[in-house]
Scaffold this motif. Structure first.
Motif: not given
Lengths: 588, 236
Positions: A393-404
């Motif tokens: 719903s909110s916030g952010s997720v990064e995988i190896a420095g790249i935001s999904i």
């Protein structure tokens, strides 16, 4: 092939001119049934649009001949225009139905195709001079040819279509289509762009149906609105059901048979024929729900091998596992760069219910982090937010420095995330071997034409296959193996993607203690050798303590502890909210 | 006294594939029996056969004295036999309460209310979620509802297939307490299928080890070395 052509030419010699003409129509309808079977039986799209697409072809051809000229040039242009129109319309339906991020059922797609058919029917009915309104287009000049020659041409088209479609459904992508039909969600989490694959199949098959419609108009010189009626639309589906969904030749034969028999029987029994056909349809749906073709094949098989009836399963391993698949070693695995998975203030709400609340943590290469917490603490919701950009719903997720960002699962998989579901998610109607092969292609099957004979598995997946005995059930259907074996299969499938971030939701449920140990060993070696990141949800706390490098604790959607195994295992919150009395017993 | 379940050399499987290759099993009323075995040994197939979901390919068995070959699944259930299957067979779009109600259609509204209270006492979370759709519960919560649904109709025999799967340790303890209490108060017969040896050792009095569709050993948990024997069997 030649024998087939010879056999197909035979009727023209035996039957009269009228019957030959009827057979031409029957073969054309057979092609429509076959193409519809590809759409419905293989790609799993229940479509009412086949008749409409056929009508598009017929009307383009009829229109070209009536309003321009009956020349090869205008016929060619009409075929191009008709197939382009069908392709674009289908792609639009595909975009509406498959790309929507709202989970839609098969029936939703059926309704969309139904709507499009009705729309086309109305457009034709009110098309004025262009479409001939309710009279349709008729009496236009066409190429002068004997019915026998038409038959030869159409029979060749039919055989070519049968050959090409058989090749395609038996190719690598044919397997992917079956996998999508079985379990689309799993496909997306294996990195397969299912909306694209389904849209392509739907559009190409419909364009081909339009071509068939164009040939029909050239041959009959009658194009009537009844071609795109509801009755015509349902007829196509009846052919497919009667013949047997997913058999290609079955629906084609059903269409040919019904088309050739209808005029004869309807003159012989004008009152009863329709009722008779309806009754047969009901009986087949009730007693042979798979259709006539699978039934006939099953019968033929039975009579050949009646002795082998109800044989017990041979569970002895006959060959070494290595003969089943090839190991692929990928030396340039993973770099040693810092944080791979980073969650920043991730929240997830379902209506008023807050499943995860402002969760932040990050995981580095070579870490095995367990997420523990009471049932309903939001663990599964949290890992969903990592594997699908549309979940949080909110916030952010990064995988190896790249935001999904808001990317779909198949795009997140491409960033290196692999997710194993809580209840095993596999392809029930495929064999264990085929499930693993689909996974090993990592989203892109090699060919639309050939079938890869080999299964190539990276070390992690190969280890799981051997350690958990999947080679012993290698050729069994995935729905027939035990729950624990399904867990192992899904784990191996996800490991075949060689993810840099591996999400495991209760991977050992249904496994025995010994099997758990083996899974633990495989995971630890992957973490050590490939510097993989593992995020593990697990209730077997002993197992968690043994293999984790770090534990995070979720309670009521909030992160309440994050630390080393000893820090967390001895914390008050874990004892109180999670372990309860089990823990006290442990101390004793 | 008529045994709750008595199997003679039963065989079954899927289609042409024989998974259960001749099993004898007898449960007296009030027994707590644990079926233990490795993955793919045929545990779940056995449960499905007893519940008459899978066809019986050979042998015979009785449920409270009734010849099971003549019974359909719904008749098995109406004999007072409840099961909690391994997968999650819920009506996802129905609420928790509706799902529980469907497990106990024979009860009057009042009885049902009373039973619900008992279930809520076991798993307090259910009390707060009665109106929520089951499909929106977490996996572990669904597992609790599943156990609740099996116990709610006051069964005479309850069959639990991997019931501890997905449950936090605290809740696993709770499930065991609840089962032992029902066993004591209502003398229900319990058949558990498990790989969690700790759980069954604290619950069952007898065990049977299944391998490749056959019963390879039976015994009592009170026998010396019983646990070691089971653990060793699962390790090999």
């Amino acid at each position: 092939m030649l024998a087939g052509i010879a056999a197909m030419m035979l009727p023209t010699v035996i039957v009269g001119d009228y019957m030959t003409g009827l057979l031409v129509q029957a073969l054309l309808f057979g092609m429509v049934a076959l193409l519809t079977d590809i759409i419905w039986g293989y790609a799993g799209i229940l479509t009412f649009a086949s008749a409409a697409m056929f009508g598009v072809g017929a009307y383009f051809m009829g229109g070209a001949f009536v309003h321009f000229a009956s020349t090869p040039g205008s016929a060619f242009l009409a075929v191009i225009a008709a197939s382009a129109c069908a392709f674009i319309t289908s792609a639009a339906i595909g975009w509406l139905a498959f790309y929507s991020r709202i989970r839609v059922s098969e029936f939703y797609i059926a309704i969309v195709t139904l709507g499009v058919s009705v729309l086309m029917g109305q457009a034709i009915l009110y098309g004025g001079a262009l479409t001939g309104g309710s009279n349709g287009l008729s009496g236009f000049a066409t190429f002068a040819a004997l019915n026998q020659h038409w038959y030869g041409f159409v029979a060749a088209l039919f055989l070519a279509l049968l050959y090409v479609s058989t090749r395609v459904v038996r190719s690598d992508y044919g397997l992917v289509l079956k996998a999508i039909r079985d379990n689309e969600v799993r496909c997306r989490y294996l990195g397969i762009d299912t909306p694209l694959v389904r849209t392509v199949v739907f559009s190409v098959a419909n364009a081909a149906i339009a071509v068939v419609g164009a040939v029909y108009a050239m041959f009959t010189t009658v194009v009537a609105p009844s071609l795109v009626s509801m009755a015509a639309a349902t007829n196509v589906l009846i052919w497919v059901i009667l013949g047997g969904r997913g058999t290609l030749i079955g629906p084609a034969l059903a269409a040919i048979l019904i088309t050739t028999l209808t005029p004869q029987l309807s003159t012989a029994f004008p009152l009863y024929w329709q009722g008779f056909l309806g009754a047969i349809f009901v009986l087949i749906v009730v007693f042979l729900p798979q259709g006539l073709m699978p039934f006939a094949i099953e019968r033929a098989k039975r009579s050949f091998q009646s002795a082998a009836h109800k044989r017990p399963v041979d569970r002895t391993r006959q060959t070494a596992a290595e003969t089943y698949f090839t190991r692929t070693n990928n030396p340039n695995g993973i770099s040693n760069a810092g944080s791979v998975a980073k969650l920043i203030n991730v929240s997830k709400r379902f209506g008023s219910f807050q499943a995860c609340n402002d969760v932040s943590f990050s995981v580095d290469r070579g870490e095995l982090v367990s997420i523990v917490g009471p049932n309903g603490a939001g663990k599964t919701s949290l890992v969903r937010c990592i594997a699908d950009g549309d979940e949080r719903s909110s916030g952010s997720v990064e995988i190896a420095g790249i935001s999904i960002g808001r990317e779909a699962p198949e795009k997140v998989v491409a960033l290196g995330v692999g997710r194993k579901f809580q209840s095993p998610s596999i392809f029930g109607s495929l064999t264990v071997r085929d499930c693993l092969q689909v996974a090993s292609w990592r989203g892109k099957a090699p060919s639309w034409w050939r079938r890869d004979a080999e299964v190539r598995l990276p070390d992690g997946a190969a280890d799981v296959v051997e350690a958990l005995g999947l080679d012993e059930v290698w050729d069994q259907l995935a729905r027939d193996i035990s729950h624990g074996q399904r867990q192992a299969l899904e784990l191996a499938m996800v490991l075949a993607l060689e993810p840099s971030v591996l999400i495991l939701d209760e991977p050992t449920a249904g496994l025995s203690t010994a099997e758990r140990e083996r899974v633990g060993e495989v995971l630890l070696s992957l973490v050590a050798s490939r510097r993989m990141v593992v995020l593990l949800i697990e209730h077997d706390f002993e197992f968690v303590k043994r293999i984790s490098s770090r534990i995070v604790v979720l309670v009521g959607g909030e992160l309440v502890a994050d630390g080393t195994v000893s820090q967390v295992a001895n914390s008050e919150i874990v004892k109180r909210a999670y372990l309860g009395k089990s823990h006290e017993k442990e101390i004793k | 006294m008529t045994p709750a379940l008595e199997c003679h050399n039963i065989r079954s499987g899927y289609g042409d594939m024989e998974i259960i290759a001749g099993i004898d099993l007898k449960l007296d009323v009030g027994d707590i029996y644990a079926i233990v075995g490795k993955n793919g040994a045929g545990k779940t197939t056995l449960v499905k056969t007893i519940m008459r979901v899978l066809p019986l390919l050979g042998g015979s068995f009785t449920l409270f004295g009734n010849d099971a070959a003549k019974l359909s699944t719904n008749q098995v259930v109406s004999l007072g036999i409840a099961s909690s299957p391994q997968d999650r067979p819920f009506f996802n779009d129905l609420s928790v309460e509706e799902n529980l109600r469907l497990g106990a259609l024979g009860q009057s509204r009042q009885q049902f209310r009373g039973e619900i209270d008992r279930i809520v006492e076991m798993f307090p979370f259910i009390g707060q979620r009665l109106a929520q759709k089951v499909g929106t519960l977490s996996g572990g919560e669904q597992a609790m509802v599943k156990v609740g649904r099996a116990l709610l109709p006051k069964p005479r025999l309850v069959i639990l297939d991997e019931v501890t799967e997905g449950l936090q340790p605290m809740i696993v303890d709770r499930v065991r307490e609840v089962l032992l209490r029902d066993h004591k108060e209502r003398s229900i017969t319990i058949l558990v299928v498990e790989q969690n040896v700790d759980f069954v050792a604290g619950l069952a009095s007898r065990y049977g080890l299944i391998e490749r569709g056959c019963m390879v050993a039976e015994g009592r948990f009170s026998d010396s070395g019983a646990r070691k024997r089971i653990t060793d069997h699962l390790l090999v």
